[in-house]
Design an enzyme around this catalytic site. Structure first.
Site, mmCIF file in Angstrom:
data_model
loop_
_atom_site.group_PDB
_atom_site.id
_atom_site.type_symbol
_atom_site.label_atom_id
_atom_site.label_comp_id
_atom_site.label_asym_id
_atom_site.label_seq_id
_atom_site.Cartn_x
_atom_site.Cartn_y
_atom_site.Cartn_z
ATOM 1 N N THR A 156 -9.820 2.554 6.371
ATOM 2 C CA THR A 156 -9.474 1.158 6.668
ATOM 3 C C THR A 156 -8.012 1.016 7.105
ATOM 4 O OG1 THR A 156 -9.054 0.818 4.305
ATOM 5 C CG2 THR A 156 -11.212 0.172 5.138
ATOM 6 N N ASP B 298 0.818 -1.210 0.000
ATOM 7 C CA ASP B 298 0.000 0.000 0.000
ATOM 8 C C ASP B 298 0.857 1.267 0.000
ATOM 9 O OD1 ASP B 298 -2.437 -1.292 -0.120
ATOM 10 O OD2 ASP B 298 -2.640 -1.418 2.059
ATOM 11 N N GLY B 299 1.979 1.229 0.708
ATOM 12 C CA GLY B 299 2.863 2.395 0.737
ATOM 13 C C GLY B 299 3.388 2.745 -0.642
#
Length: 281
Positions: free
Chosen positions: A177, A64-65
């Protein structure tokens, strides 16, 4: 069609995905670029910053980063981003490493694009703008020490709320989230546009997350009576110290991230799969 591949080669399996993608893209007749710091067959190369104007689609490989980093840059050129998961969670990624065959849908345009709102985070000191940042997930104020309470003032228009807490999160629906959820914030459908204020370990029985419209402006100030260091973190990256005379203004960014979806996995199905909670949507 031209695509740019931006991999995080520190992630396990990323190099192998690059090689496989090179073969698939060549077979599909799609021109593919890599940053000129990476050499691989079946790819052209160019300086990384020029890839955003060259490519029709940006493909990231990582967690995700990685997606957040490249997607925020791609948003400046209004380019859509496809994430291939090579991280632990990969919540923002649309396809896994065993789904690379779906790449063929890019050429035939059998995909849809989700717009994800971002936040503009402006930092002022003594009334002067010193830095501006963009957040896809969140902006977070926290103390530099565990369990050190800080005073946080949150102003929305003429109304002000004061918190005694370990910190405070202002998140987008995409970021709902992430850290916000862990701190007790609500899960928000990413197709909506709003901002969520979530206190971290607040020392008040009545402190609950607050959902605001995307048109609002949030103003934050924070200080510590014990002279504890306070930090502003944007999308997981510590960006500045927060002093008593620091003011942080948060608004909806004029830019948005465009995420490509090649499969029909819904937001709710993704929640079930990624968080493995046993529910079926």
């Amino acid at each position: 069609m031209v695509v740019a591949i931006l991999p995080n080669l520190d992630k396990r399996g990323s190099a192998e995905v690059v090689e496989k993608l090179g073969v698939i893209l060549k077979q599909e007749g799609i021109v593919a670029y890599l940053p000129d710091t990476i050499c691989s067959p079946n790819f052209k190369t160019a300086p990384e910053d020029s890839l955003y104007s060259l490519a029709d689609v940006i493909i990231t490989i990582g967690g995700d980063g990685t997606i957040i980093r490249y997607a925020k840059r791609a948003a400046l050129d209004n380019k859509p981003v496809l994430g291939i998961n090579a991280g632990r969670m990969g919540y923002l990624a649309n396809i896994e490493q065993n789904e690379l065959s779906l790449i063929s849908k890019l050429k035939s345009k059998e995909y849809f694009v989700e717009d994800r709102m971002m936040l503009s985070v402006d930092v002022f000191e003594n009334g002067n703008l010193i830095n501006s940042y963009t957040a896809l997930n969140d902006a977070v104020i926290t103390s530099g020490f565990i369990s050190r309470i800080v005073d946080i003032s949150v102003s929305v228009g003429k109304d002000t709320i004061n918190y005694l807490a370990d910190g405070l999160i202002v998140s987008t629906p995409t970021g709902s989230t992430a850290y916000s959820m862990s701190a007790g914030g609500p899960i928000i459908d990413p197709s909506t546009e709003n901002m969520c204020i979530t206190p971290i370990c607040s020392h008040s029985l009545s402190a609950k997350p607050i959902l605001l419209g995307a048109e609002k402006e949030i103003s934050l100030k924070s200080f510590s009576k014990k002279r504890t260091e306070i930090f502003l973190t944007v999308d997981g990256r510590k960006v500045t110290n927060v002093k008593p005379y620091t003011q942080i203004k948060i608004t909806k960014s004029p830019n948005s991230v465009k995420l490509i979806r090649l499969n029909d996995r819904s937001f709710y199905k993704t929640l079930s799969v990624k968080f493995k909670d046993g529910r079926s949507f």
